[in-house]
Design a protein around this motif. Structure first.
Motif, mmCIF file in Angstrom:
data_model
loop_
_atom_site.group_PDB
_atom_site.id
_atom_site.type_symbol
_atom_site.label_atom_id
_atom_site.label_comp_id
_atom_site.label_asym_id
_atom_site.label_seq_id
_atom_site.Cartn_x
_atom_site.Cartn_y
_atom_site.Cartn_z
ATOM 1 N N ILE A 92 5.033 108.203 71.837
ATOM 2 C CA ILE A 92 5.608 108.299 73.179
ATOM 3 C C ILE A 92 5.866 109.756 73.529
ATOM 4 C CG2 ILE A 92 7.505 107.583 74.676
ATOM 5 C CD1 ILE A 92 8.000 105.288 72.630
ATOM 6 N N PHE A 93 5.303 110.196 74.668
ATOM 7 C CA PHE A 93 5.579 111.530 75.203
ATOM 8 C C PHE A 93 6.591 111.378 76.341
ATOM 9 C CE2 PHE A 93 0.863 112.602 74.177
ATOM 10 C CZ PHE A 93 1.153 112.614 72.829
ATOM 11 N N PRO A 94 7.716 112.074 76.303
ATOM 12 C CA PRO A 94 8.787 111.868 77.280
ATOM 13 C C PRO A 94 8.483 112.518 78.628
ATOM 14 C CG PRO A 94 9.408 113.614 75.768
ATOM 15 C CD PRO A 94 8.076 113.087 75.283
ATOM 16 N N LYS A 144 -2.415 117.327 71.238
ATOM 17 C CA LYS A 144 -3.226 117.974 70.209
ATOM 18 C C LYS A 144 -2.610 117.778 68.830
ATOM 19 C CE LYS A 144 -5.400 121.577 73.057
ATOM 20 N NZ LYS A 144 -5.477 123.040 73.331
ATOM 21 N N LEU A 145 -1.272 117.879 68.751
ATOM 22 C CA LEU A 145 -0.595 117.655 67.475
ATOM 23 C C LEU A 145 -0.859 116.241 66.983
ATOM 24 C CD1 LEU A 145 1.437 118.539 65.271
ATOM 25 C CD2 LEU A 145 3.265 117.723 66.787
ATOM 26 N N LEU A 146 -0.766 115.264 67.878
ATOM 27 C CA LEU A 146 -1.016 113.872 67.502
ATOM 28 C C LEU A 146 -2.480 113.665 67.125
ATOM 29 C CD1 LEU A 146 0.083 110.944 67.357
ATOM 30 C CD2 LEU A 146 -0.597 110.691 69.757
ATOM 31 N N TYR A 147 -3.384 114.248 67.881
ATOM 32 C CA TYR A 147 -4.822 114.076 67.661
ATOM 33 C C TYR A 147 -5.242 114.615 66.292
ATOM 34 C CZ TYR A 147 -9.855 114.393 68.630
ATOM 35 O OH TYR A 147 -11.228 114.268 68.586
ATOM 36 N N ARG A 148 -4.657 115.742 65.909
ATOM 37 C CA ARG A 148 -5.084 116.411 64.679
ATOM 38 C C ARG A 148 -4.311 115.939 63.449
ATOM 39 N NH1 ARG A 148 -4.753 122.293 67.650
ATOM 40 N NH2 ARG A 148 -6.724 122.155 68.822
ATOM 41 N N ASN A 149 -3.085 115.413 63.645
ATOM 42 C CA ASN A 149 -2.216 115.165 62.493
ATOM 43 C C ASN A 149 -1.606 113.773 62.459
ATOM 44 O OD1 ASN A 149 -2.022 118.110 61.424
ATOM 45 N ND2 ASN A 149 -1.480 118.297 63.586
ATOM 46 N N SER A 150 -2.172 112.820 63.157
ATOM 47 C CA SER A 150 -1.546 111.499 63.254
ATOM 48 C C SER A 150 -1.348 110.851 61.884
ATOM 49 C CB SER A 150 -2.376 110.579 64.149
ATOM 50 O OG SER A 150 -3.680 110.397 63.612
ATOM 51 N N ALA A 151 -2.233 111.133 60.937
ATOM 52 C CA ALA A 151 -2.141 110.485 59.628
ATOM 53 C C ALA A 151 -0.957 110.977 58.811
ATOM 54 C CB ALA A 151 -3.427 110.712 58.839
ATOM 55 N N VAL A 152 -0.431 112.176 59.124
ATOM 56 C CA VAL A 152 0.644 112.735 58.309
ATOM 57 C C VAL A 152 1.954 112.877 59.074
ATOM 58 C CG1 VAL A 152 -0.962 113.954 56.795
ATOM 59 C CG2 VAL A 152 -0.085 115.113 58.844
ATOM 60 N N ALA A 188 -4.129 115.978 82.682
ATOM 61 C CA ALA A 188 -5.182 114.961 82.769
ATOM 62 C C ALA A 188 -6.557 115.557 82.472
ATOM 63 C CB ALA A 188 -5.161 114.298 84.138
ATOM 64 N N ARG A 189 -6.815 116.734 83.006
ATOM 65 C CA ARG A 189 -8.106 117.385 82.744
ATOM 66 C C ARG A 189 -8.275 117.694 81.262
ATOM 67 N NH1 ARG A 189 -6.651 120.387 87.389
ATOM 68 N NH2 ARG A 189 -6.086 122.167 86.058
ATOM 69 N N GLN A 190 -7.238 118.248 80.658
ATOM 70 C CA GLN A 190 -7.322 118.628 79.248
ATOM 71 C C GLN A 190 -7.384 117.394 78.345
ATOM 72 O OE1 GLN A 190 -3.724 121.031 79.328
ATOM 73 N NE2 GLN A 190 -4.926 122.912 79.155
ATOM 74 N N ALA A 191 -6.594 116.375 78.668
ATOM 75 C CA ALA A 191 -6.584 115.160 77.854
ATOM 76 C C ALA A 191 -7.915 114.430 77.951
ATOM 77 C CB ALA A 191 -5.444 114.247 78.298
ATOM 78 N N ILE A 202 -0.079 118.802 76.651
ATOM 79 C CA ILE A 202 -1.283 118.915 75.836
ATOM 80 C C ILE A 202 -0.949 119.349 74.412
ATOM 81 C CG2 ILE A 202 -1.794 121.312 76.420
ATOM 82 C CD1 ILE A 202 -4.284 118.338 76.051
ATOM 83 N N GLU A 203 0.143 120.105 74.224
ATOM 84 C CA GLU A 203 0.524 120.515 72.867
ATOM 85 C C GLU A 203 0.873 119.294 72.020
ATOM 86 O OE1 GLU A 203 1.788 121.822 75.621
ATOM 87 O OE2 GLU A 203 0.816 123.802 75.611
ATOM 88 N N ALA A 204 1.629 118.361 72.605
ATOM 89 C CA ALA A 204 1.980 117.141 71.877
ATOM 90 C C ALA A 204 0.742 116.311 71.581
ATOM 91 C CB ALA A 204 2.989 116.328 72.681
#
Length: 319
Positions: free
Chosen positions: A87-89, A111-119, A22-25, A107-109
């Motif tokens: 969806i994060f399980p 960050k991946l979504l935040y940076r690469n959602s378009a691809v 929660a803090r990181q997100a 947070i890894e998931a």
């Protein structure tokens, strides 16, 4: 805002590591990190997302949370402008994420979504839409529904003595096996085997009218652990809603269970009148007992009747 995340701190896995996430997100997303404390508050948050035309909504929770969020989105967003979902399980049950969600979480998931959602890859699905013909409840969206014996099995799987010792995905499988094993005990055998009165219409055609041991339906295309209890009989092939009905006192139940737990439907099973499976666009189900949608129990109402149909099309972004 191009990405919002709805976080359920009460989900099973989030109770272990949710505070750090929660803090990181919150640092990453700012006011796009949402933690609703009630269904009403979630509706208000989704209303604000729709007002701001947010195109991507991530969900950090289990199947019940995904069902709640999809239902809110469908009620509030215009149907021709639905956001994509990620969806994060992180819940007790993660059947939906196994098919159309992320394989990773935390947070890894994010960050991946935040940076690469378009691809990132994207799958489309029409979830189950459940409506009550008498208007007793508002329409809900979900992905996996079960009645009769399935509702009984889930009630056992949700009991603390089961969840204490096994993750829920394993507990459900173990419970189903245990439920069938309970047929060996005379006191429980007849109650389970007799099932419940059930009628089923498939795309407007009556298909079932009688006692049923089990009923399942889903808009998913795969389940956990290789389990797949559905097939096409050749009689019903329309739509993308899979269903299975098992009659009362079914023959070769243990053999059928073993086959379906491995995702197989041998010829004898497909030809047996005790086991009926197919695909449809709409199912009308009448059954007195409660039913389960994505792990949550619901009443079928005074008429004991619900309509299961294809909901609006969503895009699901995954890794």
């Amino acid at each position: 805002m191009r990405l919002a995340l709805i976080h359920n701190p009460r989900s099973r896995k989030n109770r272990r590591d949710g505070r750090k996430f929660a803090r990181q997100a919150s640092d990453l997303l700012g006011d796009g990190f949402l933690v609703p404390s009630s269904h009403d508050e979630m509706q208000e948050m989704v209303t604000e997302l729709a007002r701001r035309n947010v195109p991507l909504v991530a969900i950090n929770g289990g199947d019940g949370t995904v069902s709640d969020v999809m239902t809110a989105i469908a009620r509030i967003y215009p149907e021709d402008a639905l956001p994509d979902i990620a969806i994060f399980p992180s819940g007790n049950t993660n059947l939906i994420a196994q098919d159309i969600g992320f394989s990773t979480r935390g947070i890894e998931a994010l960050k991946l979504l935040y940076r690469n959602s378009a691809v990132l890859p994207r799958k489309t699905r029409r979830p189950l839409k459940i409506s009550w013909p008498e208007g007793e409840h508002e329409t809900r969206l979900g992905m996996f529904q079960g009645s009769s014996g399935y509702a009984r099995a889930i009630a056992i799987a949700h009991s603390p003595h089961v969840l204490r010792y096994a993750p829920h995905n394993l507990a459900v499988a173990a419970t189903l096996i245990g439920a069938f094993a309970s047929l060996l005990w005379r006191r429980q055998r007849e109650t389970w085997l007799a099932g419940d009165p059930l009628t089923l219409e498939v795309d407007g055609t009556p298909l079932v009218d009688g006692q049923s041991f089990l009923f399942l339906s889903t808009a998913l295309q795969k389940l956990n652990l290789g389990i797949w209890p559905f097939w096409n009989t050749g009689k019903v092939r329309t739509g993308d809603l899979h269903f299975l009905r098992v009659a009362d006192h079914p023959k070769k139940l243990l053999q059928a269970t073993w086959a379906l737990l491995r995702g197989r439907a041998p010829a004898w099973l497909r030809e047996s009148p005790d086991y009926t499976s197919g695909k449809a666009s709409e199912l009308v189900l009448t059954c007195q007992g409660d039913f389960v949608l994505d792990g949550e129990r619901f009443s079928p109402g005074a008429s004991h009747r619900i309509v299961l149909s294809e909901g609006p099309e969503f895009g699901f972004v995954h890794d």
